[in-house]
Motif scaffolding. Structure first.
Motif, PDB file in Angstrom:
ATOM      1  N   GLN A  26      59.072 -13.034  -4.010  1.00 39.21           N
ATOM      2  CA  GLN A  26      60.005 -13.347  -2.929  1.00 39.21           C
ATOM      3  C   GLN A  26      60.945 -12.168  -2.682  1.00 39.21           C
ATOM      4  O   GLN A  26      61.190 -11.788  -1.535  1.00 39.21           O
ATOM      5  CB  GLN A  26      60.802 -14.616  -3.253  1.00 39.21           C
ATOM      6  N   GLU A  27      61.454 -11.580  -3.744  1.00 37.89           N
ATOM      7  CA  GLU A  27      62.335 -10.418  -3.604  1.00 37.89           C
ATOM      8  C   GLU A  27      61.590  -9.254  -2.943  1.00 37.89           C
ATOM      9  O   GLU A  27      62.098  -8.611  -2.022  1.00 37.89           O
ATOM     10  CB  GLU A  27      62.877  -9.975  -4.967  1.00 37.89           C
ATOM     11  N   GLN A  32      61.070  -9.881   0.777  1.00 38.00           N
ATOM     12  CA  GLN A  32      62.297  -9.644   1.550  1.00 38.00           C
ATOM     13  C   GLN A  32      62.586  -8.145   1.696  1.00 38.00           C
ATOM     14  O   GLN A  32      62.998  -7.688   2.763  1.00 38.00           O
ATOM     15  CB  GLN A  32      63.490 -10.349   0.894  1.00 38.00           C
ATOM     16  N   GLU A  41      56.961 -18.845 -12.222  1.00 39.38           N
ATOM     17  CA  GLU A  41      58.106 -17.971 -12.479  1.00 39.38           C
ATOM     18  C   GLU A  41      57.785 -17.080 -13.678  1.00 39.38           C
ATOM     19  O   GLU A  41      57.048 -17.507 -14.549  1.00 39.38           O
ATOM     20  CB  GLU A  41      59.368 -18.795 -12.762  1.00 39.38           C
ATOM     21  N   PRO A  42      58.247 -15.865 -13.753  1.00 35.14           N
ATOM     22  CA  PRO A  42      59.176 -15.205 -12.831  1.00 35.14           C
ATOM     23  C   PRO A  42      58.479 -14.518 -11.655  1.00 35.14           C
ATOM     24  O   PRO A  42      59.151 -13.938 -10.808  1.00 35.14           O
ATOM     25  CB  PRO A  42      59.867 -14.178 -13.726  1.00 35.14           C
ATOM     26  N   LYS A  43      57.139 -14.586 -11.607  1.00 32.64           N
ATOM     27  CA  LYS A  43      56.407 -13.914 -10.532  1.00 32.64           C
ATOM     28  C   LYS A  43      56.840 -14.422  -9.159  1.00 32.64           C
ATOM     29  O   LYS A  43      56.946 -13.643  -8.201  1.00 32.64           O
ATOM     30  CB  LYS A  43      54.903 -14.106 -10.727  1.00 32.64           C
ATOM     31  N   ARG A  44      57.112 -15.710  -9.045  1.00 31.24           N
ATOM     32  CA  ARG A  44      57.523 -16.284  -7.759  1.00 31.24           C
ATOM     33  C   ARG A  44      58.778 -15.597  -7.236  1.00 31.24           C
ATOM     34  O   ARG A  44      58.811 -15.139  -6.086  1.00 31.24           O
ATOM     35  CB  ARG A  44      57.787 -17.779  -7.913  1.00 31.24           C
ATOM     36  N   SER A  45      59.803 -15.502  -8.057  1.00 32.18           N
ATOM     37  CA  SER A  45      61.062 -14.875  -7.632  1.00 32.18           C
ATOM     38  C   SER A  45      60.866 -13.400  -7.308  1.00 32.18           C
ATOM     39  O   SER A  45      61.445 -12.879  -6.353  1.00 32.18           O
ATOM     40  CB  SER A  45      62.123 -15.017  -8.726  1.00 32.18           C
ATOM     41  N   GLU A  46      60.050 -12.725  -8.098  1.00 33.43           N
ATOM     42  CA  GLU A  46      59.823 -11.297  -7.874  1.00 33.43           C
ATOM     43  C   GLU A  46      59.034 -11.056  -6.591  1.00 33.43           C
ATOM     44  O   GLU A  46      59.325 -10.123  -5.841  1.00 33.43           O
ATOM     45  CB  GLU A  46      59.134 -10.683  -9.077  1.00 33.43           C
ATOM     46  N   THR A  68      56.140  -6.438 -13.883  1.00 33.27           N
ATOM     47  CA  THR A  68      57.379  -7.049 -13.415  1.00 33.27           C
ATOM     48  C   THR A  68      58.245  -5.989 -12.730  1.00 33.27           C
ATOM     49  O   THR A  68      58.146  -4.807 -13.046  1.00 33.27           O
ATOM     50  CB  THR A  68      58.139  -7.706 -14.597  1.00 33.27           C
TER      51      THR A  68
END
Length: 140
Positions: free
Chosen positions: A23-24, A27, A16-21, A120
């Motif tokens: 994933q976003e 999508q 994190e935060p790369k994982r959430s970014e 980011t």
């Protein structure tokens, strides 16, 4: 393991935060490129040596080499790198197009002939990145 599972695992293994970014971004690309072919390239060559970062691929194109050989490949790639995320828009003939068309409005990003690299998502204008991705899906 199927491609979707490989992609899910690759994203899940990012810190994190790369994982959430990632994933976003994944999508968002799926919404842009409805029903596109998905790819996962592990970055290893035929001898199982690492030659690049792993990539999530979207879309389809046939690359033609000078010797006449062809290879099926993706149009858009997304990869985690040591400092952030790279988005590859492949198949653009004019190597100045990305920088000239999207570079000045992207924000804090490095733009080369086919790669947009940023630390980011909050550093960039996501609408401009989406426009570049849409261009890559629709016109390359």
């Amino acid at each position: 393991m199927n491609v979707q599972d490989q992609i899910t695992e690759y994203i899940a293994n990012q810190p994190e935060p790369k994982r959430s970014e990632m994933q976003e971004l994944h999508q968002r690309i799926l919404r842009i490129a409805l029903e596109c072919k998905l790819w996962y390239e592990d970055g290893k060559n035929s001898e199982n040596k690492t030659v690049s970062n792993p990539n999530i691929g979207y879309g389809f194109q046939v690359l033609k080499y000078a010797d006449g050989k062809t290879k099926e490949f993706f149009r858009i790639g997304v990869s985690a790198n040591t400092t952030g995320i790279s988005v590859y828009i492949l198949g653009i003939k004019d190597k100045t197009f990305l920088a000239q068309t999207f570079g000045k409005d992207l924000g804090k990003a490095s733009v080369t002939g086919y790669c947009i690299k940023f630390k980011t998502l909050k550093d960039i204008n996501i609408d401009v990145l989406e426009a570049a991705i849409r261009y890559g899906i629709e016109t390359t």
